[in-house]
Design a protein around this motif. Sequence first.
Motif, PDB file in Angstrom:
ATOM      1  N   ALA A  65       0.824  -1.158   0.117  1.00 23.02           N
ATOM      2  CA  ALA A  65       0.035  -0.047   0.030  1.00 23.02           C
ATOM      3  C   ALA A  65       0.883   1.245  -0.088  1.00 23.02           C
ATOM      4  CB  ALA A  65      -0.822  -0.023   1.304  1.00 23.02           C
ATOM      5  N   LYS A  66       2.169   1.109  -0.186  1.00 19.94           N
ATOM      6  CA  LYS A  66       2.944   2.216   0.012  1.00 19.94           C
ATOM      7  C   LYS A  66       2.761   3.397  -1.177  1.00 19.94           C
ATOM      8  CE  LYS A  66       7.962   3.583   0.307  1.00 19.94           C
ATOM      9  NZ  LYS A  66       8.350   4.288  -0.897  1.00 19.94           N
ATOM     10  N   ASP A  67       2.420   4.544  -0.885  1.00 14.01           N
ATOM     11  CA  ASP A  67       2.124   5.558  -1.627  1.00 14.01           C
ATOM     12  C   ASP A  67       0.848   5.195  -2.434  1.00 14.01           C
ATOM     13  OD1 ASP A  67       4.582   6.933  -1.199  1.00 14.01           O
ATOM     14  OD2 ASP A  67       5.566   5.739  -2.504  1.00 14.01           O
ATOM     15  N   ALA A  68       0.013   4.533  -2.346  1.00 10.39           N
ATOM     16  CA  ALA A  68      -1.416   4.128  -2.987  1.00 10.39           C
ATOM     17  C   ALA A  68      -2.264   5.282  -2.102  1.00 10.39           C
ATOM     18  CB  ALA A  68      -1.634   2.687  -2.514  1.00 10.39           C
ATOM     19  N   HIS A  69      -3.479   4.858  -2.729  1.00  5.52           N
ATOM     20  CA  HIS A  69      -4.566   5.836  -2.434  1.00  5.52           C
ATOM     21  C   HIS A  69      -5.570   4.850  -2.030  1.00  5.52           C
ATOM     22  CE1 HIS A  69      -3.502   9.904  -3.800  1.00  5.52           C
ATOM     23  NE2 HIS A  69      -2.636   9.145  -4.708  1.00  5.52           N
ATOM     24  N   ILE A  70      -6.128   4.736  -0.685  1.00  8.86           N
ATOM     25  CA  ILE A  70      -6.969   3.588   0.041  1.00  8.86           C
ATOM     26  C   ILE A  70      -8.051   4.509   0.149  1.00  8.86           C
ATOM     27  CG2 ILE A  70      -7.365   1.991   1.791  1.00  8.86           C
ATOM     28  CD1 ILE A  70      -4.931   1.471  -0.275  1.00  8.86           C
ATOM     29  N   VAL A  71      -9.293   3.801  -0.061  1.00 14.15           N
ATOM     30  CA  VAL A  71     -10.689   4.521   0.319  1.00 14.15           C
ATOM     31  C   VAL A  71     -11.274   3.399   0.944  1.00 14.15           C
ATOM     32  CG1 VAL A  71     -12.664   5.542  -0.331  1.00 14.15           C
ATOM     33  CG2 VAL A  71     -10.531   6.425  -1.572  1.00 14.15           C
ATOM     34  N   THR A  72     -11.793   3.471   2.275  1.00 10.74           N
ATOM     35  CA  THR A  72     -12.750   2.648   2.795  1.00 10.74           C
ATOM     36  C   THR A  72     -14.104   3.268   2.880  1.00 10.74           C
ATOM     37  OG1 THR A  72     -12.582   4.104   4.885  1.00 10.74           O
ATOM     38  CG2 THR A  72     -10.713   2.388   4.506  1.00 10.74           C
ATOM     39  N   LEU A  73     -15.206   2.361   3.092  1.00 11.29           N
ATOM     40  CA  LEU A  73     -16.427   2.702   3.323  1.00 11.29           C
ATOM     41  C   LEU A  73     -16.861   3.768   4.078  1.00 11.29           C
ATOM     42  CD1 LEU A  73     -18.872   1.524   1.848  1.00 11.29           C
ATOM     43  CD2 LEU A  73     -19.390   0.265   3.930  1.00 11.29           C
ATOM     44  N   GLU A  74     -15.977   4.188   5.083  1.00 12.84           N
ATOM     45  CA  GLU A  74     -16.221   5.315   5.878  1.00 12.84           C
ATOM     46  C   GLU A  74     -16.405   6.490   5.165  1.00 12.84           C
ATOM     47  OE1 GLU A  74     -14.368   2.676   8.978  1.00 12.84           O
ATOM     48  OE2 GLU A  74     -13.846   3.187   6.850  1.00 12.84           O
ATOM     49  N   SER A  75     -15.342   6.813   4.141  1.00 18.48           N
ATOM     50  CA  SER A  75     -15.102   7.902   3.414  1.00 18.48           C
ATOM     51  C   SER A  75     -15.923   7.732   1.921  1.00 18.48           C
ATOM     52  CB  SER A  75     -13.726   8.026   2.862  1.00 18.48           C
ATOM     53  OG  SER A  75     -13.639   9.412   2.116  1.00 18.48           O
TER      54      SER A  75
END
Length: 162
Positions: A65-75
Amino acid sequence: MKISLTLNGVKTVFEAHPEDSLMKTLHKNGCTSVKSGCQGGFCGTCAVLFDDKPVASCKMPTGLAKDAHIVTLESFSHTDDYKIIMDGFEKAGIKLCGYCNAGKIFAAYQIMKTSKNITKEEILEQIKNLSPCCTDNETLANGIIQAIKLKTKKIKRITSNE
């Protein structure tokens, strides 16, 4: 090890072992929508968007996940696409349980954004391994079809107003 990434639009640095699952790291850092299910990457309860594609965070090492864009359901739940998906699910009579939401919603999002002329059979194939805890796959496929129709109507409305 320090691992920098963008989580829900915010640059973040996690202290984590690179081989720990992303699910474990996210949950440890307050992302409660990331649930633990089958631990095999199929059920969808741990789904997140990784550079805008749904992934099973239980099978992904945090180091990737280094330098990735992660989106969780919260957002994601604050987006127009989420509202469209939930409206489509409502039209199909789907009431999500809270446990498996991420997998179903992110699967719908991926299908909705990449497949305008998809058949119900193709949708059923793409969702066949998701957790069936609160709705069956037939109803889920109908909800995704409804969401696609709503998205298409919205796009037509926007382009006709330009």
